[in-house]
Motif scaffolding. Structure first.
Motif: not given
Length: 472
Positions: A75-88, A90-102
């Motif tokens: 994934i290009p570095f200018y994206y923040d991203w997170c990987l979420v399983s079917e049950d919600g 969070v498996l992996q994440a590259k973003m701040s906690e505040k952004v991750l919550k939403q």
């Protein structure tokens, strides 16, 4: 041509508009140059455009869908991203906690406000049932990931730099035009100080750049010229008056000496009681005239100060002298003189109280007040001399029954050579009486006040008890 440009005068409004226009033009040029620099940074591959995240979203999504197993490093570095399983979860994440919550709850497209940029979300459903949520904004990231990681945000830095350039332009232009205003206002202030300090022999040159302030300098120059001419005339008149006074005081000495010598010879003869009183009145009047002549000589010399020393004066004896002099002045018009003392003055007088002062000067001042009251009183009327004490001050008030003071006299009495009876100047009344009273009162720490009472004019001479010495 250069000289005409240097001598050009601006209106204040023109200067203001010139400031606004030149500042605006420089700000506009600075903004264009700034924008060209930003475009150049994009062109040479130093930074991406602000829309790089939105523009490459489809390509990134296709790349994720082709993966058999999720690989976040693609994934290009200018994206923040997170990987979420079917049950919600969070498996992996590259973003701040505040952004991750939403972001972990996003299943399609969404967005949120985060300073300094708004975040936009896009969810990609992967083959294994999980979803990858991409977050991007409309900032301008550096092309080099290392620069993006360690350097401050390019877009914020560039915007702040633009604001700093605007500020520098505003400050420099403001200082330039402020200096023009300050130079001209400083010239006006210097011209006003020149006139105020009476340095009227120095010309004021209107060399300002602002037309209105230049006009003010020209007006001050006209005022200087007129004031210098007026003062020259006044000084000439003053000098002439002083010469006349010096001549008058010199010419009076001889007849006064003759009168006093003959009166002293008469005093040695055997005279009737009424004749002795007349001779004493002549001698007393001659003495007073000699004091006046001496004062005239002081005024003519420009000093206006008496050489008499301050000494201790018994209050009771001094008031009695005032009564004797006042009765002698009132006798010619058969005017009665009533002397009233306040309770405190009467007590102090009986207890032998003394105060410091110039006896002859004070007696003469009170004689002047009584003489003035006599001149404006009719035959048979009464004059009251009241002596009071208040807050360490000795107050002598002379009240007559005449017509009172006119408005001009109330305003100008006490000024040298002023007299409310213009025709009396030809009779020798030069307007010195109240002037001398003011000077004597001032030397004793007090003052003179004239006003109209219920019956007529009232003059009040105030002196300070302990002025230039301790109480007796």
């Amino acid at each position: 041509m250069v000289k005409r440009r240097a001598d050009r005068k601006w209106k204040l409004s023109s200067l203001f508009w010139r400031y606004l226009v030149t500042t605006g033009v420089m700000v506009a040029v600075c903004t264009v140059l700034w924008w060209m620099a930003v475009v150049a940074c994009i062109s040479v591959g130093f930074v991406y455009q602000a829309s790089v995240g939105a523009r490459n979203l489809q390509k990134t999504q296709e790349r994720l869908l082709r993966q058999e197993e999720f690989q976040g490093e693609e994934i290009p570095f200018y994206y923040d991203w997170c990987l979420v399983s079917e049950d919600g979860t969070v498996l992996q994440a590259k973003m701040s906690e505040k952004v991750l919550k939403q972001a972990k709850n996003v299943e399609g497209d969404d967005g949120m406000r985060v300073f300094p940029y708004s975040k936009f979300f896009h969810a990609v459903s992967l083959k294994d049932g999980s979803r990858c949520v991409l977050a991007y904004d409309y900032s301008m990231p550096y092309v080099n990931p290392m620069l993006q990681r360690y350097l401050p945000d390019f877009q914020v830095t560039a915007t702040l730099l633009l604001f700093v350039c605007w500020g520098v332009i505003a400050v420099t232009r403001t200082r330039k035009y402020t200096k023009i205003l300050q130079n001209d206002t400083r010239a006006v202030r210097a011209a006003a100080d020149l006139v105020a300090s009476q340095r009227l022999d120095e010309p004021i040159l209107p060399e300002g750049k602002i037309r209105e302030l230049n006009d003010a300098l020209e007006t001050i120059e006209k005022l200087r010229v007129e004031l210098a001419a007026s003062l020259s005339r006044q000084w000439a008149m003053e000098e002439q008056r002083n010469q006349e006074l010096a001549s008058l005081s010199h010419d009076l000495k001889t007849p006064l000496t003759v009168i006093r010598g003959n009166a002293e010879l008469l005093e040695e003869e055997e005279l009737a009681s009424w004749q002795e009183a007349s001779v004493e009145a002549i001698l007393r009047g001659t003495l007073h005239l000699e004091e006046y002549v001496q004062e005239l000589r002081s005024v003519a010399a420009g000093s206006g100060e008496s050489s008499e020393e301050f000494r201790k004066l018994p209050l009771k004896k001094f008031i009695e002298r005032c009564r004797e002099d006042g009765e002698a002045l009132c006798a010619a018009k058969k005017i009665s003189l009533k002397v009233c003392m306040g309770e405190e003055v009467a007590r102090q007088s009986e207890e032998g109280f003394s105060f410091r002062g110039q006896e002859m000067q004070l007696l003469r001042a009170i004689r002047n007040l009584i003489d003035n009251a006599v001149r404006f009183s009719k035959e048979g009327q009464e004059i009251v001399l009241e002596v009071q004490e208040k807050d360490g001050r000795l107050i002598f008030t002379v009240q007559d029954s005449g017509p009172g003071f006119c408005q001009e006299a109330l305003a100008k009495a006490g000024k040298i050579f002023y007299t409310s009876e213009k025709h009396r100047a030809s009779e020798g009344h030069l307007g010195l009486g109240l002037y001398f009273c003011c000077k004597v009162a001032a030397r004793h720490g007090g003052g003179l006040k004239i006003e109209n009472g219920e019956k007529g004019g009232r003059a009040t001479l105030v002196i300070v008890y302990g002025f230039l010495g301790d109480l007796g």
